[in-house]
Design a protein around this motif. Structure first.
Motif, PDB file in Angstrom:
ATOM      1  N   LEU A 140       4.931  10.481   8.695  1.00 20.45           N
ATOM      2  CA  LEU A 140       5.733   9.275   8.442  1.00 20.45           C
ATOM      3  C   LEU A 140       5.541   8.270   9.584  1.00 20.45           C
ATOM      4  N   ALA A 141       5.498   8.786  10.818  1.00 19.66           N
ATOM      5  CA  ALA A 141       5.372   7.885  11.975  1.00 19.66           C
ATOM      6  C   ALA A 141       3.996   7.225  12.014  1.00 19.66           C
ATOM      7  N   ASN A 142       2.998   7.864  11.430  1.00 13.99           N
ATOM      8  CA  ASN A 142       1.646   7.320  11.506  1.00 13.99           C
ATOM      9  C   ASN A 142       1.169   6.668  10.204  1.00 13.99           C
ATOM     10  N   ALA A 143       2.053   6.587   9.226  1.00 19.70           N
ATOM     11  CA  ALA A 143       1.669   5.973   7.957  1.00 19.70           C
ATOM     12  C   ALA A 143       1.916   4.473   8.039  1.00 19.70           C
ATOM     13  N   SER A 144       1.041   3.697   7.399  1.00 19.45           N
ATOM     14  CA  SER A 144       1.227   2.252   7.534  1.00 19.45           C
ATOM     15  C   SER A 144       1.576   1.574   6.214  1.00 19.45           C
ATOM     16  N   GLY A 145       1.836   2.344   5.166  1.00 17.34           N
ATOM     17  CA  GLY A 145       2.116   1.766   3.853  1.00 17.34           C
ATOM     18  C   GLY A 145       3.474   1.081   3.759  1.00 17.34           C
ATOM     19  N   ASP A 146       3.650   0.308   2.670  1.00 15.45           N
ATOM     20  CA  ASP A 146       4.950  -0.320   2.393  1.00 15.45           C
ATOM     21  C   ASP A 146       5.871   0.703   1.758  1.00 15.45           C
ATOM     22  N   CYS A 147       5.266   1.709   1.149  1.00 19.58           N
ATOM     23  CA  CYS A 147       6.052   2.829   0.657  1.00 19.58           C
ATOM     24  C   CYS A 147       5.266   4.096   0.988  1.00 19.58           C
ATOM     25  N   MET A 180       0.829  -1.209   0.000  1.00 15.88           N
ATOM     26  CA  MET A 180       0.000   0.000   0.000  1.00 15.88           C
ATOM     27  C   MET A 180       0.867   1.265   0.000  1.00 15.88           C
ATOM     28  N   LEU A 181       0.394   2.276  -0.698  1.00 17.61           N
ATOM     29  CA  LEU A 181       1.092   3.562  -0.724  1.00 17.61           C
ATOM     30  C   LEU A 181       0.441   4.517   0.284  1.00 17.61           C
ATOM     31  N   SER A 182       1.234   5.061   1.189  1.00 14.74           N
ATOM     32  CA  SER A 182       0.715   6.109   2.076  1.00 14.74           C
ATOM     33  C   SER A 182       1.185   7.453   1.531  1.00 14.74           C
ATOM     34  N   VAL A 183       0.288   8.410   1.463  1.00 13.95           N
ATOM     35  CA  VAL A 183       0.699   9.743   1.036  1.00 13.95           C
ATOM     36  C   VAL A 183       0.558  10.679   2.235  1.00 13.95           C
ATOM     37  N   VAL A 184       1.686  11.196   2.712  1.00 14.06           N
ATOM     38  CA  VAL A 184       1.681  12.114   3.848  1.00 14.06           C
ATOM     39  C   VAL A 184       1.499  13.537   3.325  1.00 14.06           C
ATOM     40  N   ILE A 185       0.502  14.238   3.851  1.00 17.94           N
ATOM     41  CA  ILE A 185       0.202  15.583   3.356  1.00 17.94           C
ATOM     42  C   ILE A 185       0.141  16.580   4.514  1.00 17.94           C
ATOM     43  N   GLU A 220      -3.479   5.198   1.076  1.00 16.54           N
ATOM     44  CA  GLU A 220      -4.129   5.950   2.157  1.00 16.54           C
ATOM     45  C   GLU A 220      -3.579   7.375   2.103  1.00 16.54           C
ATOM     46  N   LEU A 221      -4.378   8.335   2.542  1.00 14.19           N
ATOM     47  CA  LEU A 221      -3.911   9.722   2.602  1.00 14.19           C
ATOM     48  C   LEU A 221      -3.798  10.116   4.060  1.00 14.19           C
ATOM     49  N   VAL A 222      -2.606  10.506   4.496  1.00 14.98           N
ATOM     50  CA  VAL A 222      -2.413  10.895   5.895  1.00 14.98           C
ATOM     51  C   VAL A 222      -2.273  12.418   5.961  1.00 14.98           C
ATOM     52  N   PHE A 223      -3.348  13.081   6.319  1.00 13.46           N
ATOM     53  CA  PHE A 223      -3.294  14.540   6.462  1.00 13.46           C
ATOM     54  C   PHE A 223      -2.788  14.894   7.851  1.00 13.46           C
TER      55      PHE A 223
END
Ligand code: UDP
Ligand code: MG
Length: 308
Positions: free
Chosen positions: A79-86, A1-6, A34-37
């Protein structure tokens, strides 16, 4: 999964737009995401907008800071709260085109661990801004030993890289440079900086100056060495002037009086003060680091459709 930190600071008008634009591009490319705002203590309705988005869209996670901690802190919280593989980091104002995320993701699938977004063009900026940014990046590039003139915060990293970044104990982290500093197998993609459609840039000239000083001090000890160099030059100057005065004394001429004395006092005085100032900046940074305060404080989180 891709996490996008915004990271988002006073971006109420952009949250919905960024969520839908980024979401539709990633869905079309069939990339699980997932989108991490990270709401960096906004003073407008950014958090309400993030809550709305999270209620409607299961892909959205929101983190709410107790106050404004700055973009770097917001990135690290994401970054600390994202759960993606990238994990990718992207601005909330769509100045970083989300289409590039797909390109980055494909490169990650090919095995690259850091995919840097580099600016093909810098977008619209004043001449003074361009010149000072140029100087800043020259200093930073020589400190990090990597060309940073076109670097941005827009990048995609493998889980391994993010874990390495999160293990760094320093409070004053300069994300843009650290992601190169950690190494790993990296590549880059070019993108055009888009125009901001809503809201305005959060950077005043003064905040950019502070940002530059903080990051130069965080990455380089050259300013401290410059103090030593200035001391060396002054010593040389002193010896020459000393010899000249002695020769004149023995030849029976008096050295021209006040002008020399006044000039010497002014030059040495200002050099000493600047030197003390430079040392002071470093000491204050050491003080900040030893206090070991957290980079940020999270007051609320919302995940998908449930609040916690
Ligand atoms: N930002 C942030 N905290 C701040 C300032 C900015 O999280 O204290 C975010 C902002 O919401 C945006 C990104 O950082 O997503 C870049 O900010 P901006 O567009 O103002 O900078 P510019 O594009 O002009 O460099
Ligand atoms: Mg912007």
């Amino acid at each position: 999964m891709l996490s996008v930190v915004i990271p988002a600071y006073n971006e109420e008008k952009m949250i919905q737009k960024t969520t839908s634009v980024t979401g539709s591009i990633l869905q079309k490319a069939k990339i699980p995401y997932e989108l991490v705002f990270v709401n960096d203590g906004s003073r407008d309705h950014t958090w309400a907008e993030i809550e709305n988005a999270a209620k409607k869209d299961g892909h959205v996670t929101g983190i709410h800071f107790s106050r404004n901690f700055g973009k770097e802190s917001a990135i690290f919280a994401g970054l600390a709260n994202a759960s993606g593989d990238c994990i990718a980091v992207m601005d909330c104002d769509l100045q970083h085109p989300p289409e590039t995320l797909v390109e980055m993701y494909r490169l990650w699938e090919q095995g690259y661990e850091v995919i840097e977004g580099v600016k093909r063009s810098r977008g619209k900026e004043s001449a003074l801004h361009k010149a000072s940014a140029g100087l800043f990046y020259k200093i930073m590039s020589s400190a990090v030993k990597i060309d940073m003139s076109r670097a941005s915060d827009f990048k995609l990293m493998d889980r391994k890289v993010v874990d390495a970044l999160l293990e760094m104990p320093e409070r004053n982290a300069f994300f843009r440079a650290l992601s190169s500093w950690v190494g790993f197998c990296s590549t880059s993609v070019e993108f055009d900086v888009q125009e901001r459609t809503e809201g305005e840039s959060k950077w005043s000239t003064w905040s950019l100056v502070k940002y530059a000083v903080r990051n130069i001090v965080g990455f380089s000890t050259v300013p401290l060495q410059m103090v030593t160099l200035a001391g060396g030059v002054m010593l040389l100057f002193g010896i020459i002037l000393g010899i000249q005065s002695l020769i004149k004394y023995f030849l029976g001429h008096a050295v021209e009086g006040f002008t020399t004395v006044i000039l010497l006092i002014l030059i040495i005085g200002s050099l000493i003060m600047i030197s003390l100032g430079i040392i002071g900046i470093y000491i204050s940074k050491i003080y900040e680091e030893v206090k070991n305060r957290p980079r940020y404080i999270i007051s609320k989180k919302i995940h998908g459709k449930k609040e916690c």
